[in-house]
Motif scaffolding. Sequence first.
Motif, mmCIF file in Angstrom:
data_model
loop_
_atom_site.group_PDB
_atom_site.id
_atom_site.type_symbol
_atom_site.label_atom_id
_atom_site.label_comp_id
_atom_site.label_asym_id
_atom_site.label_seq_id
_atom_site.Cartn_x
_atom_site.Cartn_y
_atom_site.Cartn_z
ATOM 1 N N SER A 386 64.662 -12.585 88.956
ATOM 2 C CA SER A 386 64.898 -13.940 89.451
ATOM 3 C C SER A 386 65.314 -14.876 88.322
ATOM 4 O O SER A 386 66.287 -15.643 88.459
ATOM 5 N N ARG A 387 64.608 -14.825 87.214
ATOM 6 C CA ARG A 387 64.904 -15.697 86.075
ATOM 7 C C ARG A 387 66.276 -15.373 85.467
ATOM 8 O O ARG A 387 67.035 -16.274 85.102
ATOM 9 N N ALA A 388 66.588 -14.098 85.368
ATOM 10 C CA ALA A 388 67.861 -13.683 84.767
ATOM 11 C C ALA A 388 69.042 -14.134 85.618
ATOM 12 O O ALA A 388 70.080 -14.556 85.093
ATOM 13 N N ARG A 389 68.919 -14.051 86.926
ATOM 14 C CA ARG A 389 69.996 -14.527 87.801
ATOM 15 C C ARG A 389 70.171 -16.036 87.672
ATOM 16 O O ARG A 389 71.284 -16.550 87.628
ATOM 17 N N GLU A 390 69.068 -16.712 87.579
ATOM 18 C CA GLU A 390 69.101 -18.176 87.480
ATOM 19 C C GLU A 390 69.713 -18.645 86.166
ATOM 20 O O GLU A 390 70.487 -19.611 86.126
ATOM 21 N N GLN A 391 69.402 -17.928 85.057
ATOM 22 C CA GLN A 391 69.811 -18.358 83.724
ATOM 23 C C GLN A 391 70.954 -17.508 83.146
ATOM 24 O O GLN A 391 71.301 -17.688 81.969
ATOM 25 N N ASN A 392 71.534 -16.603 83.939
ATOM 26 C CA ASN A 392 72.602 -15.715 83.487
ATOM 27 C C ASN A 392 72.184 -14.944 82.226
ATOM 28 O O ASN A 392 72.843 -14.977 81.185
ATOM 29 N N MET A 393 71.077 -14.210 82.354
ATOM 30 C CA MET A 393 70.511 -13.454 81.245
ATOM 31 C C MET A 393 70.668 -11.953 81.489
ATOM 32 O O MET A 393 70.896 -11.504 82.619
ATOM 33 N N THR A 394 70.527 -11.186 80.422
ATOM 34 C CA THR A 394 70.404 -9.727 80.509
ATOM 35 C C THR A 394 68.926 -9.373 80.437
ATOM 36 O O THR A 394 68.211 -9.866 79.562
ATOM 37 N N VAL A 395 68.483 -8.527 81.368
ATOM 38 C CA VAL A 395 67.099 -8.053 81.346
ATOM 39 C C VAL A 395 67.037 -6.769 80.523
ATOM 40 O O VAL A 395 67.775 -5.821 80.783
ATOM 41 N N LEU A 396 66.157 -6.767 79.534
ATOM 42 C CA LEU A 396 65.919 -5.581 78.718
ATOM 43 C C LEU A 396 64.458 -5.179 78.881
ATOM 44 O O LEU A 396 63.560 -5.956 78.572
ATOM 45 N N VAL A 397 64.231 -3.976 79.397
ATOM 46 C CA VAL A 397 62.872 -3.450 79.549
ATOM 47 C C VAL A 397 62.645 -2.444 78.435
ATOM 48 O O VAL A 397 63.272 -1.378 78.402
ATOM 49 N N ALA A 398 61.765 -2.777 77.503
ATOM 50 C CA ALA A 398 61.571 -1.926 76.329
ATOM 51 C C ALA A 398 60.170 -2.116 75.771
ATOM 52 O O ALA A 398 59.570 -3.187 75.899
ATOM 53 N N GLY A 399 59.677 -1.062 75.125
ATOM 54 C CA GLY A 399 58.351 -1.085 74.531
ATOM 55 C C GLY A 399 57.625 0.232 74.711
ATOM 56 O O GLY A 399 56.695 0.544 73.983
ATOM 57 N N GLY A 400 58.071 1.011 75.712
ATOM 58 C CA GLY A 400 57.420 2.295 75.923
ATOM 59 C C GLY A 400 58.061 3.082 77.049
ATOM 60 O O GLY A 400 58.718 2.527 77.929
ATOM 61 N N LEU A 401 57.865 4.382 77.006
ATOM 62 C CA LEU A 401 58.437 5.277 78.014
ATOM 63 C C LEU A 401 57.872 4.979 79.397
ATOM 64 O O LEU A 401 58.619 4.914 80.384
ATOM 65 N N PHE A 402 56.558 4.830 79.490
ATOM 66 C CA PHE A 402 55.943 4.623 80.798
ATOM 67 C C PHE A 402 56.393 3.290 81.401
ATOM 68 O O PHE A 402 56.680 3.203 82.594
ATOM 69 N N LEU A 403 56.448 2.264 80.576
ATOM 70 C CA LEU A 403 56.875 0.941 81.033
ATOM 71 C C LEU A 403 58.288 0.992 81.606
ATOM 72 O O LEU A 403 58.547 0.523 82.722
ATOM 73 N N ALA A 404 59.228 1.557 80.847
ATOM 74 C CA ALA A 404 60.628 1.592 81.274
ATOM 75 C C ALA A 404 60.804 2.431 82.532
ATOM 76 O O ALA A 404 61.560 2.059 83.446
ATOM 77 N N THR A 405 60.109 3.559 82.604
ATOM 78 C CA THR A 405 60.230 4.423 83.776
ATOM 79 C C THR A 405 59.654 3.756 85.012
ATOM 80 O O THR A 405 60.248 3.801 86.100
ATOM 81 N N GLU A 406 58.503 3.121 84.867
ATOM 82 C CA GLU A 406 57.891 2.438 86.011
ATOM 83 C C GLU A 406 58.769 1.286 86.495
ATOM 84 O O GLU A 406 58.884 1.046 87.703
ATOM 85 N N ALA A 407 59.400 0.577 85.574
ATOM 86 C CA ALA A 407 60.308 -0.503 85.963
ATOM 87 C C ALA A 407 61.479 0.049 86.763
ATOM 88 O O ALA A 407 61.884 -0.526 87.794
ATOM 89 N N PHE A 408 62.049 1.164 86.301
ATOM 90 C CA PHE A 408 63.170 1.788 87.012
ATOM 91 C C PHE A 408 62.762 2.198 88.418
ATOM 92 O O PHE A 408 63.499 1.962 89.389
ATOM 93 N N VAL A 409 61.598 2.804 88.557
ATOM 94 C CA VAL A 409 61.141 3.256 89.873
ATOM 95 C C VAL A 409 60.957 2.068 90.809
ATOM 96 O O VAL A 409 61.366 2.105 91.984
ATOM 97 N N HIS A 410 60.376 0.981 90.326
ATOM 98 C CA HIS A 410 60.190 -0.205 91.166
ATOM 99 C C HIS A 410 61.536 -0.772 91.620
ATOM 100 O O HIS A 410 61.720 -1.074 92.804
ATOM 101 N N LEU A 411 62.477 -0.909 90.699
ATOM 102 C CA LEU A 411 63.780 -1.461 91.063
ATOM 103 C C LEU A 411 64.554 -0.533 91.993
ATOM 104 O O LEU A 411 65.463 -0.976 92.706
ATOM 105 N N SER A 412 64.186 0.760 91.991
ATOM 106 C CA SER A 412 64.832 1.724 92.886
ATOM 107 C C SER A 412 64.145 1.804 94.245
ATOM 108 O O SER A 412 64.536 2.621 95.093
ATOM 109 N N GLY A 413 63.110 0.992 94.438
ATOM 110 C CA GLY A 413 62.423 0.966 95.720
ATOM 111 C C GLY A 413 61.227 1.884 95.821
ATOM 112 O O GLY A 413 60.644 2.041 96.901
#
Length: 422
Positions: A386-413
């Motif tokens: 929501s914030r990235a669309r509003e402010q024309n930002m790039t979202v970067l998910v980084a910090g760990g394997l589990f974090l990035a994978t869980e983010a991908f799964v959520h965005l994939s439904g």
Amino acid sequence: MLFVTRSLPSPIWLNGLEALKVTGSKGKGSTSAMIAAILRQLGISTGLYTSPHLLKANERIRIGDRLISDGEMDASLEWMLALRDSYESRHSNDNFGAFEVLTGAALYHFFNQRPETIVCEAGIGGRYDSTRVIPGRITALTSVELEHTELLGNSAELIAYDKADLCPDGGTLVAGKLEDALLPRLRAYCALRSITFVEAAAEISELKYNSAMMQFKMSCAGIDYGTIETGLVGKHQARNAAVAIQAVWHWLQCSKREVEEQRFTRAVREAFKAVRWPGRFERIAEDPETIIDVGHTQLSLHAVAETVREMNSAKPIMLVTGVSYDKNVRGILDELLPIATEVICTRAYHKGSPVETVAALCEAIRRGIVWKSADTIEEAMDLAVSRAREQNMTVLVAGGLFLATEAFVHLSGGDPRLLQFF
């Protein structure tokens, strides 16, 4: 693991195998994928064993582009678990770990399919890694940093020696970019074991980014590869490419396979253009632009930050971050925060550090950088989008394997709580 290899239905395939093994603190998976891709372009049937998986354990074992099927995985695990039970019933003070079980299952699958060679990514280190028993005189060492010090040693030098031991006596070790002070020590260590040490130095120039691809010119070991295009982006991936190229070149010589230089350079270019490796600075959405990276060491996240700077995008970065409690939380955040415009602190369901711990460290490093904190990865990603669309930002998910994978799964439904990383 010797018990496993000796228990295969027939020793003939394994005894004649000339595998390529890959170790290092970061870049192992990408380099393994590059090596396998070059071999396939040369028409060589190639198995690939990597770790960890992101969504499903089948990702770890493949031949060519085909993952092991569920039925094949069940059969391989059934064989391996029966073998484990037999061994442990006779050796009450010893047991198989999960990685050893998966390595044994992979070997059983490869035995049944009989590829011409296999590319194996080590789990941790090399000296005691379960992949060490797999025959193969060529080993790639991508990088060395302080990691798993309780197992590998408390200095870069000791860790390098441990990883180098994945290579057998008399073999060839192809090394990526290492610290200058480490090189002479590692060369001397290899000489003691009659290992040929090859530094995969390369001239890399005219690096540029185009959409989700990267282009660069490379010459390596006296061969000009011209312009290489790949979906694995970042200068560190160009350095990994040099390691992969040299590893395959030495494997061809070791295996006494004659390949003309022109054919080899063409295979390299085609391989890198086609190769994909999920979760490595991967663009997973366009609206807003969303990138995930599964790196989980300080050196890996340094490479992520370096890539963001190289891309030189005018768009601000919304960083969604959280770090596993058993990693160098401060070190990882030190690498990531300088490239962020705003930060959302959260945690992965699997091994995530407390959100308040991550947020406090972020504020200690860069006061005012934390925009929001979110207790779950789902809430964090919804806020970020929501914030990235509003402010024309790039979202970067980084910090760990589990974090990035869980983010991908959520965005994939999907439901990230259902993931099994084991």
